[in-house]
Design an enzyme around this catalytic site. Structure first.
Site, PDB file in Angstrom:
ATOM      1  N   GLU A   1      -2.804  -7.670   5.473  1.00 39.08           N
ATOM      2  CA  GLU A   1      -2.430  -6.433   4.774  1.00 39.08           C
ATOM      3  C   GLU A   1      -1.048  -6.561   4.124  1.00 39.08           C
ATOM      4  O   GLU A   1      -0.130  -7.130   4.706  1.00 39.08           O
ATOM      5  CB  GLU A   1      -2.429  -5.279   5.780  1.00 39.08           C
ATOM      6  CG  GLU A   1      -2.012  -3.926   5.213  1.00 39.08           C
ATOM      7  CD  GLU A   1      -1.931  -2.846   6.278  1.00 39.08           C
ATOM      8  OE1 GLU A   1      -1.935  -1.668   5.901  1.00 39.08           O
ATOM      9  OE2 GLU A   1      -1.860  -3.183   7.477  1.00 39.08           O
TER      10      GLU A   1
ATOM     11  N   LYS B   1      -6.954   1.750   1.215  1.00 40.32           N
ATOM     12  CA  LYS B   1      -6.928   2.205   2.601  1.00 40.32           C
ATOM     13  C   LYS B   1      -7.191   3.703   2.697  1.00 40.32           C
ATOM     14  O   LYS B   1      -6.476   4.518   2.107  1.00 40.32           O
ATOM     15  CB  LYS B   1      -5.579   1.864   3.215  1.00 40.32           C
ATOM     16  CG  LYS B   1      -5.477   2.026   4.714  1.00 40.32           C
ATOM     17  CD  LYS B   1      -4.121   1.482   5.183  1.00 40.32           C
ATOM     18  CE  LYS B   1      -3.982   1.468   6.679  1.00 40.32           C
ATOM     19  NZ  LYS B   1      -2.674   0.878   7.082  1.00 40.32           N
TER      20      LYS B   1
ATOM     21  N   CYS C   1      -6.489  -2.262   8.678  1.00 37.87           N
ATOM     22  CA  CYS C   1      -5.627  -1.931   9.810  1.00 37.87           C
ATOM     23  C   CYS C   1      -6.035  -0.640  10.539  1.00 37.87           C
ATOM     24  O   CYS C   1      -7.012  -0.628  11.275  1.00 37.87           O
ATOM     25  CB  CYS C   1      -4.177  -1.879   9.318  1.00 37.87           C
ATOM     26  SG  CYS C   1      -2.935  -2.160  10.605  1.00 37.87           S
TER      27      CYS C   1
END
Length: 262
Positions: free
Chosen positions: A43, A112, A146
Site C-alpha cells: 500500500e 480504498k 489494508c
C-alpha cells in the site's frame, strides 16, 4: 492452474517518491528473474503515509505510476498487482490500487473503500465507491487495501462470483500484526480462497510496520510468510485447489442470504 508470486515487502521511504520508484524497480527486476508470474507491491508504496504533503507528492491521475509499471510488466512479461498509490484527480486524492497484465495494460483500479481514521486517512483522502474485482491470467481475482480486511462482508461480496484469489496490500502496523495474521487466515478459510497479502517493512516518523507478508491457502494453511524485514517473499500455488475445497465443504451453496439482512 499453477501460479507463482513475488511479494515486494519494501521499506518505503517516507514522502520520497524518487527513492521509492528506484527501489521498487530494483526489487521487481530481481523478482522477475526468478520466473514468477505475478509481482505484488504494498500500500502507498510511492509515498508512504506522508499524507500532509500529498498536494506536493501525490501522482496526478496516477500517470507516472501507470507508465512506470506498465512498461515493467510488458518488458518482463509479468502481472503486477501494483499495491496502491496516492492518486490525485481534481484536487482530491485517493488511495488507489493498480493492476497490470503481462502486456503492460492497466486492467483495474480500486480505491480504498474503508478509510483508516487512526492514521488520519479521512482527513486527506477520499473513499472509493467501487469493487476490487478483476480477471488475471483468466482467473477471477479481487484486491482490497489494508483496513478493508476488517470488513468480512466487503470481502464476501468479492467472493460470490467464484473468485479464487484475494490480494491484500497494506501498511499494517507492528503493534497489531497478530490481527493481520488472524484476519488474513480467517478470510482465506471463510471464503475458501487463496490470499496473497503484501505488507510493508520498516518505519516512518509515526509508525513501525510489521511486515509478515503472507501467502495462504484455502484451508487456511500458511504457504509462505516473511519476517518483518525488507525482503521479497516467494510462493507458488495451484489454483485448482479452490474448486476441490469448495466442493468438499460447499459453503457458497449452503448460504442463506435471505437471513443475513442487517
Amino acid at each position: 492452474m499453477k501460479q507463482s508470486y513475488a511479494l515486494i515487502q519494501m521499506d518505503i521511504a517516507f514522502g520520497n517518491p524518487e527513492r521509492n520508484f528506484q527501489q521498487a524497480e530494483k526489487m521487481i527486476r530481481e523478482a522477475a528473474a526468478n520466473n514468477i508470474t505475478t509481482v505484488v507491491l504494498p500500500e502507498l508504496w510511492t509515498t508512504g503515509y506522508d499524507l500532509t504533503r500529498l498536494e506536493d507528492i501525490a501522482d496526478d491521475n496516477a500517470s507516472r505510476s501507470t507508465s512506470f509499471l506498465g512498461k515493467l510488466a510488458s518488458e518482463l512479461h509479468i502481472n503486477i498487482v501494483a499495491g496502491s498509490v496516492a492518486k490525485r484527480v481534481d484536487h482530491q486524492t485517493s488511495n488507489t490500487l493498480l493492476v497490470f497484465n503481462r502486456k503492460g495494460e492497466l486492467i483495474k483500479q480500486y480505491s480504498k473503500a474503508h478509510l483508516f481514521r487512526l492514521m488520519d486517512e479521512e482527513k486527506h483522502l477520499v473513499e472509493g465507491n467501487s469493487d476490487g474485482k478483476f480477471v488475471l491470467d483468466d482467473e477471477k481475482s479481487a484486491a482490497v487495501i489494508c483496513y478493508d480486511i476488517r470488513f468480512p462482508e466487503w470481502i464476501r461480496t468479492h467472493m460470490l462470483d467464484n473468485t479464487q484469489v484475494l490480494y491484500v496490500v497494506a501498511e499494517w502496523p507492528k503493534q497489531r500484526i497478530d490481527h493481520w495474521r488472524a484476519l488474513l487466515i480467517s478470510r482465506a478459510i471463510e471464503n475458501q480462497c487463496f490470499v496473497i497479502a503484501c505488507n510493508r517493512a520498516g518505519s516512518d516518523p509515526n509508525n513501525q510496520f510489521g511486515g509478515q507478508s503472507m501467502i495462504i491457502g484455502p484451508w487456511g494453511e500458511v504457504i509462505a510468510e516473511a519476517s518483518e524485514e525488507e525482503t521479497i517473499l516467494y510462493g507458488a500455488v495451484d489454483l485448482d485447489e479452490v474448486e476441490k475445497i469448495r466442493s468438499t465443504i460447499p459453503i457458497f451453496t449452503d448460504r442463506r442470504p435471505d437471513m443475513y439482512k442487517l
